[in-house]
Design a protein around this motif. Sequence first.
Motif, mmCIF file in Angstrom:
data_model
loop_
_atom_site.group_PDB
_atom_site.id
_atom_site.type_symbol
_atom_site.label_atom_id
_atom_site.label_comp_id
_atom_site.label_asym_id
_atom_site.label_seq_id
_atom_site.Cartn_x
_atom_site.Cartn_y
_atom_site.Cartn_z
ATOM 1 N N ASN A 65 4.309 -2.969 9.893
ATOM 2 C CA ASN A 65 4.340 -3.276 8.452
ATOM 3 C C ASN A 65 4.567 -2.031 7.591
ATOM 4 O OD1 ASN A 65 1.815 -2.167 8.962
ATOM 5 N ND2 ASN A 65 0.798 -3.399 7.410
ATOM 6 N N HIS B 195 -10.134 19.091 8.706
ATOM 7 C CA HIS B 195 -11.125 19.183 7.633
ATOM 8 C C HIS B 195 -11.884 20.497 7.734
ATOM 9 C CE1 HIS B 195 -11.082 14.970 6.064
ATOM 10 N NE2 HIS B 195 -10.364 14.840 7.149
ATOM 11 N N LEU C 24 -4.309 2.665 -3.757
ATOM 12 C CA LEU C 24 -2.898 2.861 -3.409
ATOM 13 C C LEU C 24 -2.075 1.575 -3.535
ATOM 14 C CD1 LEU C 24 -3.328 5.359 -0.438
ATOM 15 C CD2 LEU C 24 -2.708 5.873 -2.799
ATOM 16 N N VAL D 145 0.857 -1.177 0.000
ATOM 17 C CA VAL D 145 0.000 0.000 0.000
ATOM 18 C C VAL D 145 0.901 1.237 0.000
ATOM 19 C CG1 VAL D 145 -1.805 1.281 1.229
ATOM 20 C CG2 VAL D 145 -1.780 -1.222 1.326
ATOM 21 N N LYS E 257 -2.305 12.082 4.980
ATOM 22 C CA LYS E 257 -1.932 13.155 5.907
ATOM 23 C C LYS E 257 -1.318 12.585 7.185
ATOM 24 C CE LYS E 257 -6.216 14.683 6.152
ATOM 25 N NZ LYS E 257 -6.919 13.633 5.373
ATOM 26 N N SER E 258 -2.048 11.670 7.821
ATOM 27 C CA SER E 258 -1.558 11.120 9.094
ATOM 28 C C SER E 258 -0.295 10.289 8.897
ATOM 29 C CB SER E 258 -2.628 10.243 9.751
ATOM 30 O OG SER E 258 -3.745 11.024 10.074
ATOM 31 N N ILE E 259 -0.254 9.510 7.823
ATOM 32 C CA ILE E 259 0.906 8.635 7.626
ATOM 33 C C ILE E 259 2.173 9.452 7.332
ATOM 34 C CG2 ILE E 259 1.849 6.684 6.298
ATOM 35 C CD1 ILE E 259 -0.464 6.013 8.283
ATOM 36 N N GLN F 256 -5.196 11.839 16.262
ATOM 37 C CA GLN F 256 -6.626 11.686 16.080
ATOM 38 C C GLN F 256 -7.200 10.856 17.232
ATOM 39 O OE1 GLN F 256 -6.375 10.400 11.965
ATOM 40 N NE2 GLN F 256 -8.147 11.620 11.419
ATOM 41 N N GLY G 71 -7.781 9.271 3.774
ATOM 42 C CA GLY G 71 -6.940 8.316 3.057
ATOM 43 C C GLY G 71 -5.895 8.957 2.155
ATOM 44 N N GLU H 202 -8.818 14.754 1.508
ATOM 45 C CA GLU H 202 -9.851 13.831 1.960
ATOM 46 C C GLU H 202 -9.260 12.631 2.705
ATOM 47 O OE1 GLU H 202 -11.973 12.662 -1.531
ATOM 48 O OE2 GLU H 202 -10.285 11.534 -2.312
HETATM 49 N N1 ATP Z 1 -1.265 -0.179 8.872
HETATM 50 C C1 ATP Z 1 -1.670 0.046 7.630
HETATM 51 N N2 ATP Z 1 -1.668 -0.939 6.705
HETATM 52 C C2 ATP Z 1 -2.060 -0.718 5.440
HETATM 53 N N3 ATP Z 1 -2.485 0.469 4.983
HETATM 54 C C3 ATP Z 1 -2.506 1.492 5.845
HETATM 55 C C4 ATP Z 1 -2.109 1.350 7.207
HETATM 56 N N4 ATP Z 1 -2.245 2.545 7.824
HETATM 57 C C5 ATP Z 1 -2.712 3.383 6.878
HETATM 58 N N5 ATP Z 1 -2.869 2.772 5.695
HETATM 59 C C6 ATP Z 1 -3.352 3.377 4.430
HETATM 60 O O1 ATP Z 1 -2.568 4.511 4.139
HETATM 61 C C7 ATP Z 1 -3.352 5.486 3.450
HETATM 62 C C8 ATP Z 1 -3.143 6.854 4.070
HETATM 63 O O2 ATP Z 1 -3.758 6.871 5.335
HETATM 64 P P1 ATP Z 1 -3.770 8.135 6.313
HETATM 65 O O3 ATP Z 1 -4.154 7.633 7.639
HETATM 66 O O4 ATP Z 1 -2.489 8.873 6.198
HETATM 67 O O5 ATP Z 1 -4.946 9.021 5.701
HETATM 68 P P2 ATP Z 1 -5.456 10.458 6.196
HETATM 69 O O6 ATP Z 1 -5.202 11.410 5.080
HETATM 70 O O7 ATP Z 1 -4.859 10.773 7.510
HETATM 71 O O8 ATP Z 1 -7.020 10.230 6.311
HETATM 72 P P3 ATP Z 1 -8.078 10.729 7.453
HETATM 73 O O9 ATP Z 1 -8.506 12.105 7.008
HETATM 74 O O10 ATP Z 1 -9.175 9.739 7.353
HETATM 75 O O11 ATP Z 1 -7.384 10.726 8.761
HETATM 76 C C9 ATP Z 1 -4.788 4.986 3.495
HETATM 77 O O12 ATP Z 1 -5.120 4.444 2.247
HETATM 78 C C10 ATP Z 1 -4.757 3.921 4.557
HETATM 79 O O13 ATP Z 1 -5.699 2.918 4.283
#
Ligand code: ATP
Length: 338
Positions: A61, A213, A279, A21, A47-49, A97, A44, A42
């Motif tokens: 992982n 948001h 992704l 992913v 942002k958080s990752i 969060q 996914g 939006e």
């Molecule tokens: N442990 C994991 N294993 C597989 N995929 C993951 C994992 N953690 C996050 N993802 C994927 O990484 C992508 C980015 O996720 P992220 O949490 O950064 O989104 P976000 O922009 O913070 O969304 P939100 O506004 O809902 O918080 C998403 O597609 C999510 O499904």
Amino acid sequence: MDNLLTINNLRTSFFTHVGEVKAVRGVSLHLGKGEALGIVGESGSGKSITMMSLMRLLEENGKILEGQVLFEGKDLTKLGEKEMQKIRGNDIGMIFQDPMTSLNPVYTIGAQLIEPLIKHKNMSKKDAFNTAVKMLQLVGIPGAEKRMKQYPHEFSGGMRQRAMIAMAIVCNPKLIIADEPTTALDVTIQAQILELMKDLKDKLNTSIILITHDLGVVADMCARINVMYGGMVVESGSTRDIFYNPKHPYTWGLLKSVPNPKNISKERLKPIDGQPPDLLKPPAGCPFTDRCEYAMKICKSNLPPMFDINDEHKAACWLNHSLALSLDTKVEEVVFNE
Ligand SMILES: Nc1ncnc2c1ncn2[C@@H]1O[C@H](COP(=O)(O)OP(=O)(O)OP(=O)(O)O)[C@@H](O)[C@H]1O
Ligand SMILES: [Mg+2]
């Protein structure tokens, strides 16, 4: 302005049983001292990752595959866990969060607030205790002294959120990362927390990355905005440019819910029709192509670079290429799709 943080071409993936992913796909951003940067996009979009990669708090992982995270010139991707622990909490405070990510269920709230003060700030136990109580009062926890002895599970959701905010700021970090910090809080407390962060920024020159948001909050707090989509930053610029002169159709979509820019403070981001990119198999071209009304042939096959709109305004959309039709032309009148 001196940069406190510079992220260069960061790539982070999760290795799952169904494949890789690609959550963060080449993110670059920068943040000055005392500056507040808003990140919108939006669910996914990565942002958080991106922030979890910066803090080196990815799940097992998850892996940073490429890129640099320069904090005060030091590349955090190269540091060992011990050095990272010093930076977390002391130099960078993160408001998550989910409060349980940063609260340890087996220690009292007080112990968790006091420990970093003794460890990183060399405070005496008594000073640390008093500072911790003050922090809890600051974030609006009534009966702070009594609350110090309680465990996270004895706190309500909103109280936990506030305790976590207290923990993030207790050591006076140089950078606060706030990931949707106020969603679980009622409006009055929300306003107080944001006021508190603004205060830290103004008085102590604390830098802030705010993921939200809520367009009103971004407009109010942040001088610059990065818009994320499909694991990338697709547009970045001053808050003014993003709101009044956006140059990416995804940003147009995000803002179209704002009938009148003067009403921004009352609006939240509304969803855009269609699905975000897969992704596991991100498209070769622009990730927004399938949802974009203005997509051209090149969008499907080639990833657009960040085009310079002005010194600090950039957008990753082929419409900004000099050979694309001028955006001054009424785009609606031109048939781009073939
Ligand atoms: N442990 C994991 N294993 C597989 N995929 C993951 C994992 N953690 C996050 N993802 C994927 O990484 C992508 C980015 O996720 P992220 O949490 O950064 O989104 P976000 O922009 O913070 O969304 P939100 O506004 O809902 O918080 C998403 O597609 C999510 O499904
Ligand atoms: Mg998130």
